[in-house]
Design an enzyme around this catalytic site. Structure first.
Site, PDB file in Angstrom:
ATOM      1  N   ASP A   1       1.489 -15.423   6.915  1.00 27.98           N
ATOM      2  CA  ASP A   1       1.071 -16.811   6.646  1.00 27.98           C
ATOM      3  C   ASP A   1       1.241 -17.148   5.161  1.00 27.98           C
ATOM      4  OD1 ASP A   1       0.456 -17.300   9.274  1.00 27.98           O
ATOM      5  OD2 ASP A   1      -1.724 -17.217   9.016  1.00 27.98           O
TER       6      ASP A   1
ATOM      7  N   GLU B   1      12.376  -9.375   2.442  1.00 27.16           N
ATOM      8  CA  GLU B   1      11.630  -8.176   2.872  1.00 27.16           C
ATOM      9  C   GLU B   1      12.485  -6.930   2.603  1.00 27.16           C
ATOM     10  OE1 GLU B   1      10.683  -8.332   7.069  1.00 27.16           O
ATOM     11  OE2 GLU B   1      10.109  -6.214   7.127  1.00 27.16           O
TER      12      GLU B   1
ATOM     13  N   ARG C   1      12.491   5.176  12.899  1.00 25.85           N
ATOM     14  CA  ARG C   1      11.202   5.865  12.825  1.00 25.85           C
ATOM     15  C   ARG C   1      10.316   5.482  14.013  1.00 25.85           C
ATOM     16  NH1 ARG C   1       9.013   5.240   6.925  1.00 25.85           N
ATOM     17  NH2 ARG C   1       7.679   6.955   7.647  1.00 25.85           N
TER      18      ARG C   1
ATOM     19  N   ALA D   1       2.905  -0.545   5.002  1.00 27.70           N
ATOM     20  CA  ALA D   1       2.357  -0.549   6.364  1.00 27.70           C
ATOM     21  C   ALA D   1       1.854  -1.930   6.799  1.00 27.70           C
ATOM     22  CB  ALA D   1       1.230   0.471   6.458  1.00 27.70           C
TER      23      ALA D   1
ATOM     24  N   ARG E   1       4.993  10.958  -2.632  1.00 24.66           N
ATOM     25  CA  ARG E   1       4.670  10.739  -1.226  1.00 24.66           C
ATOM     26  C   ARG E   1       5.888  11.026  -0.330  1.00 24.66           C
ATOM     27  NH1 ARG E   1       4.673   4.636   1.265  1.00 24.66           N
ATOM     28  NH2 ARG E   1       3.883   5.207   3.313  1.00 24.66           N
TER      29      ARG E   1
ATOM     30  N   ARG F   1       6.667   1.029  13.742  1.00 23.86           N
ATOM     31  CA  ARG F   1       7.318   0.507  12.532  1.00 23.86           C
ATOM     32  C   ARG F   1       8.458  -0.457  12.871  1.00 23.86           C
ATOM     33  NH1 ARG F   1       5.174   3.850   8.419  1.00 23.86           N
ATOM     34  NH2 ARG F   1       4.697   5.915   9.231  1.00 23.86           N
TER      35      ARG F   1
ATOM     36  N   HIS G   1      12.582  -2.501   2.735  1.00 21.42           N
ATOM     37  CA  HIS G   1      12.030  -1.185   3.062  1.00 21.42           C
ATOM     38  C   HIS G   1      12.961  -0.106   2.538  1.00 21.42           C
ATOM     39  CE1 HIS G   1       8.981  -3.017   5.492  1.00 21.42           C
ATOM     40  NE2 HIS G   1       9.925  -3.779   6.018  1.00 21.42           N
ATOM     41  N   ILE G   2      12.371   0.942   2.034  1.00 25.33           N
ATOM     42  CA  ILE G   2      13.134   2.072   1.504  1.00 25.33           C
ATOM     43  C   ILE G   2      13.774   2.834   2.663  1.00 25.33           C
ATOM     44  CG2 ILE G   2      12.905   4.258   0.244  1.00 25.33           C
ATOM     45  CD1 ILE G   2      10.410   2.839  -1.148  1.00 25.33           C
ATOM     46  N   SER G   3      12.979   3.089   3.681  1.00 27.20           N
ATOM     47  CA  SER G   3      13.468   3.842   4.843  1.00 27.20           C
ATOM     48  C   SER G   3      14.019   2.884   5.900  1.00 27.20           C
ATOM     49  CB  SER G   3      12.325   4.672   5.441  1.00 27.20           C
ATOM     50  OG  SER G   3      11.288   3.818   5.913  1.00 27.20           O
TER      51      SER G   3
ATOM     52  N   TYR H   1      11.020   9.076   1.252  1.00 26.86           N
ATOM     53  CA  TYR H   1      11.028   8.017   0.231  1.00 26.86           C
ATOM     54  C   TYR H   1      11.684   8.429  -1.093  1.00 26.86           C
ATOM     55  CZ  TYR H   1       7.735   5.914   3.504  1.00 26.86           C
ATOM     56  OH  TYR H   1       7.160   5.385   4.631  1.00 26.86           O
TER      57      TYR H   1
ATOM     58  N   ASN I   1       8.116  -5.413  -0.526  1.00 25.75           N
ATOM     59  CA  ASN I   1       7.918  -4.273   0.361  1.00 25.75           C
ATOM     60  C   ASN I   1       6.418  -4.208   0.656  1.00 25.75           C
ATOM     61  OD1 ASN I   1       7.714  -1.901   1.748  1.00 25.75           O
ATOM     62  ND2 ASN I   1       8.972  -0.704   0.329  1.00 25.75           N
TER      63      ASN I   1
ATOM     64  N   PRO J   1       0.790  -1.226   0.000  1.00 25.96           N
ATOM     65  CA  PRO J   1       0.000   0.000   0.000  1.00 25.96           C
ATOM     66  C   PRO J   1       0.825   1.281   0.000  1.00 25.96           C
ATOM     67  CG  PRO J   1      -0.091  -1.075   2.145  1.00 25.96           C
ATOM     68  CD  PRO J   1       0.538  -2.048   1.192  1.00 25.96           C
ATOM     69  N   ASN J   2       0.339   2.222  -0.772  1.00 29.77           N
ATOM     70  CA  ASN J   2       0.871   3.586  -0.884  1.00 29.77           C
ATOM     71  C   ASN J   2       2.183   3.683  -1.654  1.00 29.77           C
ATOM     72  OD1 ASN J   2      -1.278   4.800   0.710  1.00 29.77           O
ATOM     73  ND2 ASN J   2      -0.363   3.715   2.441  1.00 29.77           N
TER      74      ASN J   2
ATOM     75  N   HIS K   1       3.700  -4.199   9.365  1.00 28.79           N
ATOM     76  CA  HIS K   1       3.598  -4.030  10.816  1.00 28.79           C
ATOM     77  C   HIS K   1       2.273  -4.550  11.385  1.00 28.79           C
ATOM     78  CE1 HIS K   1       6.893  -1.504   9.669  1.00 28.79           C
ATOM     79  NE2 HIS K   1       6.100  -0.647   9.045  1.00 28.79           N
TER      80      HIS K   1
HETATM   81  C1  DQA Z   1       8.071   1.287   4.127  1.00 29.94           C
HETATM   82  C2  DQA Z   1       8.079   1.526   5.636  1.00 29.94           C
HETATM   83  C3  DQA Z   1       6.694   1.329   6.217  1.00 29.94           C
HETATM   84  O1  DQA Z   1       6.714   1.553   7.616  1.00 29.94           O
HETATM   85  C4  DQA Z   1       5.708   2.285   5.578  1.00 29.94           C
HETATM   86  O2  DQA Z   1       4.408   2.045   6.078  1.00 29.94           O
HETATM   87  C5  DQA Z   1       5.734   2.234   4.106  1.00 29.94           C
HETATM   88  C6  DQA Z   1       7.027   2.145   3.425  1.00 29.94           C
HETATM   89  C7  DQA Z   1       9.442   1.608   3.492  1.00 29.94           C
HETATM   90  O3  DQA Z   1       9.663   1.149   2.368  1.00 29.94           O
HETATM   91  O4  DQA Z   1      10.267   2.308   4.087  1.00 29.94           O
HETATM   92  O5  DQA Z   1       4.715   2.355   3.447  1.00 29.94           O
HETATM   93  O6  DQA Z   1       7.796  -0.079   3.892  1.00 29.94           O
END
Ligand code: DQA
Length: 137
Positions: free
Chosen positions: A84, A95, A104, A74, A17, A108, A97-99, A22, A71, A9-10, A77
């Site tokens: 599963d 897995e 943070r 959200a 964003r 998270r 994550h960009i950040s 990001y 990735n 998502p997002n 978390h």
């Molecule tokens: C994220 C980190 C997550 O906490 C956040 O909800 C995202 C992006 C990252 O790539 O840093 O949507 O997965």
């Protein structure tokens, strides 16, 4: 070799964003360079804002692909369902994550996916995806 990049998502808003967190590149632009860099790999990309669609995609590729770079945004978390799904397939999942989520908010710091993934790459901006793909080579 077939690898799926799966974004949750997002992440369709990358480039627009919170660019201070990001970055200012869209994922589609970044993907062009990734495909050039890893030209010997069949790189597929799928993004959804819907948890069930992400689960369906994991089921679809999870017994035939060589790897998934995931990735989950959200849902990382919150989602037992995604954890599963990762446990239930045979393809290994990394897995991403960009950040650096550990720098943070506290919420998270928890990942439902880390215990069931092959490894985790985080905090290197979009380069986290490059590093995750390299882990399958
Ligand atoms: C994220 C980190 C997550 O906490 C956040 O909800 C995202 C992006 C990252 O790539 O840093 O949507 O997965």
């Amino acid at each position: 070799m077939k690898i799926l990049i799966l974004n949750g998502p997002n992440l369709n808003l990358l480039g627009k964003r919170e660019p201070e967190i990001y970055g200012s590149d869209s994922f589609e632009d970044y993907l062009v360079g990734l495909k050039e860099k890893f030209s010997t790999i069949k790189l597929e990309y799928f993004q959804s804002n819907h948890e069930g669609a992400l689960i369906d995609k994991l089921h679809e590729v999870g017994f035939s692909y060589d790897g998934v770079v995931f990735n989950a945004g959200a849902y990382t978390h919150t989602s037992v369902g995604l954890a599963d799904a990762v446990s239930g397939i045979t393809t290994q999942v990394v897995e991403v994550h960009i950040s650096n989520v550990h720098q943070r908010e506290e919420f998270r710091h928890k990942s439902y996916l880390s215990p069931v993934c092959k490894g985790v790459v985080l905090g290197f901006g979009l380069k986290s995806y490059d590093l995750a793909i390299e882990s399958f080579l």
